[in-house]
Design a protein around this motif. Structure first.
Motif, mmCIF file in Angstrom:
data_model
loop_
_atom_site.group_PDB
_atom_site.id
_atom_site.type_symbol
_atom_site.label_atom_id
_atom_site.label_comp_id
_atom_site.label_asym_id
_atom_site.label_seq_id
_atom_site.Cartn_x
_atom_site.Cartn_y
_atom_site.Cartn_z
ATOM 1 N N GLN A 225 0.809 -1.212 0.000
ATOM 2 C CA GLN A 225 0.000 0.000 0.000
ATOM 3 C C GLN A 225 0.849 1.270 0.000
ATOM 4 O O GLN A 225 0.305 2.375 -0.058
ATOM 5 C CB GLN A 225 -0.939 -0.006 1.209
ATOM 6 C CG GLN A 225 -1.967 -1.121 1.178
ATOM 7 C CD GLN A 225 -2.901 -1.015 -0.025
ATOM 8 O OE1 GLN A 225 -3.392 0.063 -0.355
ATOM 9 N NE2 GLN A 225 -3.131 -2.135 -0.691
ATOM 10 N N VAL A 226 2.177 1.127 0.090
ATOM 11 C CA VAL A 226 3.062 2.291 0.044
ATOM 12 C C VAL A 226 3.507 2.564 -1.387
ATOM 13 O O VAL A 226 3.310 3.656 -1.925
ATOM 14 C CB VAL A 226 4.276 2.087 0.962
ATOM 15 C CG1 VAL A 226 5.236 3.268 0.845
ATOM 16 C CG2 VAL A 226 3.831 1.907 2.411
ATOM 17 N N ASN A 227 4.083 1.566 -2.025
ATOM 18 C CA ASN A 227 4.502 1.681 -3.431
ATOM 19 C C ASN A 227 3.352 1.190 -4.309
ATOM 20 O O ASN A 227 3.377 0.078 -4.833
ATOM 21 C CB ASN A 227 5.765 0.858 -3.669
ATOM 22 C CG ASN A 227 6.891 1.277 -2.750
ATOM 23 O OD1 ASN A 227 7.372 2.407 -2.800
ATOM 24 N ND2 ASN A 227 7.317 0.365 -1.878
ATOM 25 N N ARG A 228 2.350 2.022 -4.457
ATOM 26 C CA ARG A 228 1.077 1.569 -4.996
ATOM 27 C C ARG A 228 1.149 1.105 -6.458
ATOM 28 O O ARG A 228 0.450 0.181 -6.849
ATOM 29 C CB ARG A 228 0.021 2.670 -4.866
ATOM 30 C CG ARG A 228 -0.286 3.037 -3.416
ATOM 31 C CD ARG A 228 -1.454 3.990 -3.322
ATOM 32 N NE ARG A 228 -2.680 3.403 -3.815
ATOM 33 C CZ ARG A 228 -3.483 2.622 -3.092
ATOM 34 N NH1 ARG A 228 -3.176 2.320 -1.831
ATOM 35 N NH2 ARG A 228 -4.590 2.145 -3.612
ATOM 36 N N LEU A 229 1.991 1.733 -7.258
ATOM 37 C CA LEU A 229 2.092 1.327 -8.665
ATOM 38 C C LEU A 229 2.829 0.013 -8.826
ATOM 39 O O LEU A 229 2.650 -0.683 -9.830
ATOM 40 C CB LEU A 229 2.795 2.405 -9.483
ATOM 41 C CG LEU A 229 2.069 3.733 -9.670
ATOM 42 C CD1 LEU A 229 2.940 4.695 -10.464
ATOM 43 C CD2 LEU A 229 0.728 3.536 -10.360
ATOM 44 N N GLY A 230 3.681 -0.324 -7.858
ATOM 45 C CA GLY A 230 4.523 -1.497 -8.024
ATOM 46 C C GLY A 230 5.447 -1.312 -9.210
ATOM 47 O O GLY A 230 5.888 -0.199 -9.536
ATOM 48 N N ASN A 231 5.755 -2.393 -9.895
ATOM 49 C CA ASN A 231 6.527 -2.295 -11.132
ATOM 50 C C ASN A 231 5.644 -1.651 -12.199
ATOM 51 O O ASN A 231 4.490 -2.046 -12.380
ATOM 52 C CB ASN A 231 6.986 -3.683 -11.582
ATOM 53 C CG ASN A 231 7.849 -4.336 -10.529
ATOM 54 O OD1 ASN A 231 8.782 -3.735 -9.996
ATOM 55 N ND2 ASN A 231 7.525 -5.584 -10.181
ATOM 56 N N HIS A 232 6.190 -0.669 -12.903
ATOM 57 C CA HIS A 232 5.341 0.099 -13.808
ATOM 58 C C HIS A 232 6.170 0.801 -14.869
ATOM 59 O O HIS A 232 7.402 0.886 -14.763
ATOM 60 C CB HIS A 232 4.542 1.145 -13.032
ATOM 61 C CG HIS A 232 5.413 2.206 -12.397
ATOM 62 N ND1 HIS A 232 6.027 2.027 -11.176
ATOM 63 C CD2 HIS A 232 5.783 3.454 -12.812
ATOM 64 C CE1 HIS A 232 6.728 3.105 -10.854
ATOM 65 N NE2 HIS A 232 6.604 3.985 -11.842
ATOM 66 N N VAL A 233 5.479 1.297 -15.874
ATOM 67 C CA VAL A 233 6.077 2.193 -16.860
ATOM 68 C C VAL A 233 5.137 3.371 -17.049
ATOM 69 O O VAL A 233 3.911 3.231 -16.943
ATOM 70 C CB VAL A 233 6.334 1.500 -18.220
ATOM 71 C CG1 VAL A 233 7.303 0.343 -18.067
ATOM 72 C CG2 VAL A 233 5.033 1.021 -18.850
ATOM 73 N N ILE A 234 5.720 4.535 -17.279
ATOM 74 C CA ILE A 234 4.948 5.731 -17.619
ATOM 75 C C ILE A 234 5.445 6.215 -18.969
ATOM 76 O O ILE A 234 6.624 6.528 -19.133
ATOM 77 C CB ILE A 234 5.098 6.832 -16.562
ATOM 78 C CG1 ILE A 234 4.633 6.320 -15.190
ATOM 79 C CG2 ILE A 234 4.288 8.065 -16.960
ATOM 80 C CD1 ILE A 234 4.768 7.341 -14.064
ATOM 81 N N LEU A 235 4.535 6.225 -19.920
ATOM 82 C CA LEU A 235 4.862 6.516 -21.316
ATOM 83 C C LEU A 235 4.264 7.863 -21.710
ATOM 84 O O LEU A 235 3.059 8.079 -21.553
ATOM 85 C CB LEU A 235 4.303 5.401 -22.206
ATOM 86 C CG LEU A 235 4.437 5.531 -23.717
ATOM 87 C CD1 LEU A 235 5.884 5.596 -24.146
ATOM 88 C CD2 LEU A 235 3.725 4.347 -24.395
ATOM 89 N N ARG A 236 5.081 8.778 -22.184
ATOM 90 C CA ARG A 236 4.608 10.083 -22.646
ATOM 91 C C ARG A 236 4.232 9.969 -24.119
ATOM 92 O O ARG A 236 5.078 9.694 -24.977
ATOM 93 C CB ARG A 236 5.704 11.125 -22.458
ATOM 94 C CG ARG A 236 5.335 12.541 -22.880
ATOM 95 C CD ARG A 236 4.425 13.253 -21.900
ATOM 96 N NE ARG A 236 4.987 13.316 -20.554
ATOM 97 C CZ ARG A 236 5.902 14.185 -20.135
ATOM 98 N NH1 ARG A 236 6.377 15.089 -20.975
ATOM 99 N NH2 ARG A 236 6.328 14.156 -18.884
ATOM 100 N N CYS A 237 2.962 10.175 -24.390
ATOM 101 C CA CYS A 237 2.451 10.134 -25.764
ATOM 102 C C CYS A 237 1.836 11.486 -26.066
ATOM 103 O O CYS A 237 0.736 11.791 -25.574
ATOM 104 C CB CYS A 237 1.416 9.033 -25.932
ATOM 105 S SG CYS A 237 2.065 7.374 -25.655
#
Length: 324
Positions: A225-237
């Motif tokens: 509940q702290v690192n809510r995204l977990g493993n993730h990517v954020i892509l700028r489109c």
């Protein structure tokens, strides 16, 4: 949670269908009210509840049984109708129950249908982010009846502000054999779920602005509940950011700054972060302010392959492309 699912999604629908089949109202008007009330309630339940557990096709079974029950009730009714005034407590209780079911089902059913309308925000069109497989939308839509993420639109709740960008997010479960999302009711091993390990691909042309790939996948129903995204990517489109979260540990194949084309492999679905079972969380937002939490930007709505997806919708993943 198990008790609630068994009660609301199995026991209650079957009890209502049995009531129509074996205790039909004694007059045409009472039976009609009974049939319409139970039908409205079953329709609302089909649209409002998550049908990953139990299977997604169960509401269709209920619909078929309800129709058979109505037909059976019509056949069992005698031609001569008794007095229009109900006799005894049971008769009045049946009318009251029918009215309550009609009101509750009508209100929730209407709200669920309204949740399929596009919200009054900018819409971001993207391609399909999922690889081969069949997927069910667990959360999606423009109101809280069909999408729990909408709660974070409320600016008055301080704890929601760091997550505001995810307000119109879509959650996907995987569908395996017989339409089941996993091997068992709630297996602890994340690998037992159909979506675990599914490929994630770039849904738009853009550039990676953030990645994380080494957080652990949790056993169900544990979560971070702290690192809510977990493993993730954020892509700028363009001017929007597309966030894909809860990815599998060590599966992320890209790094911050990498350019991507539509269909490029990003990683796999996992069970990291604030995920109580394996699923894909995807949302669109404006970039967060400098120094602010990464998903606190202004929320945008997603249209995937031209569809604004709502709870209960299905999506087929992209086929394997041997050229990639």
């Amino acid at each position: 949670m198990t008790v609630m699912i068994l009660s609301l999604q199995i026991a209650l629908p079957l009890a209502l269908i049995a009531w129509v089949a074996f205790l039909p109202g004694r007059t045409w008007s009472r039976f009609g009210l009974q049939a319409v009330g139970t039908g409205a309630f079953l329709f609302a339940l089909a649209r409002v509840a998550q049908w990953a557990v139990p299977v997604w096709w169960l509401p269709w079974v209920y619909g078929g049984l309800w129709l058979l029950a109505v037909l059976a009730g019509l056949v069992r009714k005698g031609r001569a109708a008794p007095s229009r005034v109900p006799n005894g407590l049971a008769g009045w209780a049946g009318i009251v129950l029918s009215v309550v079911l009609l009101c509750v089902g009508g209100w929730y059913g209407a709200r669920a249908v309204m949740g399929s309308s596009l919200p009054e925000v900018e819409i971001v069109d993207i391609g399909n982010p999922l690889g081969p497989g069949h997927y069910l939308v667990g959360n999606g839509g423009s109101n809280r009846i069909v999408n729990v993420h909408i709660a974070t639109l409320d600016r008055s709740v301080a704890r929601f502000r760091p997550w505001r960008g995810q307000s119109y997010a879509v959650d996907f479960f995987g569908l395996g054999a017989w339409g089941l999302r996993g091997q068992g009711w709630q297996p602890a091993d994340p690998a037992a779920y159909a979506i675990f390990g599914a490929e994630l691909r770039a849904p738009c042309v853009g550039k990676l602005v953030a990645t994380e790939g080494e957080m652990p996948d949790f056993e169900v129903p544990n979560s971070d509940q702290v690192n809510r995204l977990g493993n993730h990517v954020i892509l700028r489109c363009g001017e929007a950011e597309i966030v894909l979260a809860h990815m599998r540990q060590s599966s992320v194949t890209v790094a911050s700054g990498d350019p991507v084309r539509v269909g490029d492999l990003l990683g796999q679905v996992g069970n990291s972060g604030a995920s109580t079972e394996p699923h894909l969380h995807i949302h669109a937002q404006r970039p967060a302010a400098l120094g602010a939490p990464p998903i606190s930007g202004e929320p945008l709505a997603l249209r995937i392959e031209g569809r604004f997806l709502v709870r209960g919708d299905h999506l087929s993943g992209q086929p394997v492309n041997p050229l990639r």
